[in-house]
Design an enzyme around this catalytic site. Structure first.
Site, PDB file in Angstrom:
ATOM      1  N   HIS A 106      -2.774   0.897  -2.179  1.00 29.29           N
ATOM      2  CA  HIS A 106      -2.172   0.989  -0.841  1.00 29.29           C
ATOM      3  C   HIS A 106      -0.640   0.912  -0.939  1.00 29.29           C
ATOM      4  O   HIS A 106       0.071   1.718  -0.327  1.00 29.29           O
ATOM      5  CB  HIS A 106      -2.723  -0.140   0.040  1.00 29.29           C
ATOM      6  CG  HIS A 106      -2.178  -0.181   1.428  1.00 29.29           C
ATOM      7  ND1 HIS A 106      -2.958   0.029   2.550  1.00 29.29           N
ATOM      8  CD2 HIS A 106      -0.921  -0.411   1.896  1.00 29.29           C
ATOM      9  CE1 HIS A 106      -2.199  -0.057   3.634  1.00 29.29           C
ATOM     10  NE2 HIS A 106      -0.960  -0.340   3.272  1.00 29.29           N
ATOM     11  N   GLU A 107      -0.132  -0.043  -1.729  1.00 28.82           N
ATOM     12  CA  GLU A 107       1.329  -0.215  -1.814  1.00 28.82           C
ATOM     13  C   GLU A 107       1.983   0.941  -2.569  1.00 28.82           C
ATOM     14  O   GLU A 107       3.049   1.423  -2.161  1.00 28.82           O
ATOM     15  CB  GLU A 107       1.680  -1.556  -2.464  1.00 28.82           C
ATOM     16  CG  GLU A 107       1.235  -2.782  -1.671  1.00 28.82           C
ATOM     17  CD  GLU A 107       1.597  -2.738  -0.195  1.00 28.82           C
ATOM     18  OE1 GLU A 107       2.680  -2.219   0.153  1.00 28.82           O
ATOM     19  OE2 GLU A 107       0.786  -3.190   0.630  1.00 28.82           O
ATOM     20  N   CYS A 149      -2.429  -1.903   8.019  1.00 29.56           N
ATOM     21  CA  CYS A 149      -1.089  -1.764   7.461  1.00 29.56           C
ATOM     22  C   CYS A 149      -0.081  -2.289   8.476  1.00 29.56           C
ATOM     23  O   CYS A 149      -0.220  -2.033   9.675  1.00 29.56           O
ATOM     24  CB  CYS A 149      -0.814  -0.286   7.169  1.00 29.56           C
ATOM     25  SG  CYS A 149       0.835   0.031   6.523  1.00 29.56           S
ATOM     26  N   LEU A 150       0.935  -2.992   7.993  1.00 25.11           N
ATOM     27  CA  LEU A 150       1.957  -3.539   8.890  1.00 25.11           C
ATOM     28  C   LEU A 150       2.735  -2.427   9.613  1.00 25.11           C
ATOM     29  O   LEU A 150       3.345  -2.680  10.641  1.00 25.11           O
ATOM     30  CB  LEU A 150       2.931  -4.419   8.106  1.00 25.11           C
ATOM     31  CG  LEU A 150       2.340  -5.711   7.520  1.00 25.11           C
ATOM     32  CD1 LEU A 150       3.331  -6.360   6.569  1.00 25.11           C
ATOM     33  CD2 LEU A 150       1.934  -6.678   8.620  1.00 25.11           C
ATOM     34  N   GLY A 197       1.257  -7.213   1.275  1.00 21.35           N
ATOM     35  CA  GLY A 197       2.159  -6.401   0.467  1.00 21.35           C
ATOM     36  C   GLY A 197       3.149  -5.690   1.366  1.00 21.35           C
ATOM     37  O   GLY A 197       2.938  -5.593   2.588  1.00 21.35           O
ATOM     38  N   GLN A 202       8.897   0.785   3.917  1.00 19.48           N
ATOM     39  CA  GLN A 202       8.539   0.151   5.195  1.00 19.48           C
ATOM     40  C   GLN A 202       9.703  -0.609   5.835  1.00 19.48           C
ATOM     41  O   GLN A 202       9.603  -1.018   6.989  1.00 19.48           O
ATOM     42  CB  GLN A 202       7.357  -0.798   5.001  1.00 19.48           C
ATOM     43  CG  GLN A 202       6.057  -0.076   4.663  1.00 19.48           C
ATOM     44  CD  GLN A 202       4.927  -1.055   4.506  1.00 19.48           C
ATOM     45  OE1 GLN A 202       4.723  -1.622   3.442  1.00 19.48           O
ATOM     46  NE2 GLN A 202       4.189  -1.295   5.581  1.00 19.48           N
ATOM     47  N   HIS A 209       2.532   3.956  -0.409  1.00 17.54           N
ATOM     48  CA  HIS A 209       3.710   3.903   0.468  1.00 17.54           C
ATOM     49  C   HIS A 209       4.938   4.520  -0.203  1.00 17.54           C
ATOM     50  O   HIS A 209       5.768   5.141   0.463  1.00 17.54           O
ATOM     51  CB  HIS A 209       4.050   2.446   0.826  1.00 17.54           C
ATOM     52  CG  HIS A 209       3.300   1.919   2.010  1.00 17.54           C
ATOM     53  ND1 HIS A 209       3.383   2.476   3.253  1.00 17.54           N
ATOM     54  CD2 HIS A 209       2.467   0.854   2.141  1.00 17.54           C
ATOM     55  CE1 HIS A 209       2.628   1.785   4.111  1.00 17.54           C
ATOM     56  NE2 HIS A 209       2.055   0.790   3.458  1.00 17.54           N
TER      57      HIS A 209
HETATM   58 NI    NI Z   1       0.821  -0.672   4.319  1.00 18.16          NI
END
Ligand code: NI
Length: 191
Positions: A144-145, A102-103, A49, A54, A148
């Protein structure tokens, strides 16, 4: 196709509360381009995701897709889902610990309590409204998304800091037990 840089922890962009997209604007070129960039960037990074914050865009848009992903082999499939202005509420008060990465947080994983069941409402990229209940690991991915878009990272929700681990040490010491537990969880929840 534009693969955008993914901003990393410490960048204020990740702590911004993103703004709603005016619903009448969803079809506009700038929104469509942003959605395309999010999907391309998520695919390039092999992520499950990605949220607009981000890639340093302050809009409430997140994309998700889980096919078979070696980063997250325990995650059940999620078809490509584009969420504009998602809102999420917990159903019931049950939660479970999920080990997340997480990225935007390179190298680190940790255990986060996530609601077992949630209801998510969003607009898709053509502006159609959707409401769906999500359970289990899939519900965790949605949480999680959506976090963000409120400037929250999984780190903020780690209640036991002793669960922090590098990916290497996750592979070495934690992966097997966690994936076994998630396998049983997914079998119980159906997602
Ligand atoms: Ni993340």
């Amino acid at each position: 196709m534009t693969v955008r840089p993914i901003v990393q922890i410490g960048d204020p962009a990740l702590r911004r509360v993103a703004d709603p997209v005016p619903v009448g604007e969803i079809g506009a070129r700038w929104v469509q381009d942003l959605v395309d960039d999010l999907v391309d960037t998520m695919h390039d990074a092999n992520g499950a995701g990605l949220a607009a914050t981000q890639i340093d865009e302050p809009w409430r848009i997140a994309v998700m897709e889980v096919t078979h992903n070696p980063r997250y082999p325990y995650k059940p499939p999620i078809p490509l889902t584009i969420m504009v202005n998602p809102t999420l509420r917990a159903i019931g008060d049950e939660s479970t610990a999920i080990n997340e990465g997480c990225l935007s947080v390179p190298g680190l994983r940790g255990e986060v309590d996530r609601h077992v069941e949630v209801e998510v409402a969003w607009h898709d990229r053509v502006g159609d409204a959707h409401v769906a209940r999500m359970r289990g690991v899939t519900a965790g991915t949605f949480q999680h998304e959506c976090d963000h878009l409120d400037g929250r990272l999984f780190l903020d929700r780690v209640t036991d800091p002793t669960t922090f681990t590098t990916w290497d040490n996750y592979d070495r010491h934690h992966r097997e037990a966690f994936e076994q537990r998630m396998h049983e969880y997914v079998a119980r929840m159906g997602s």
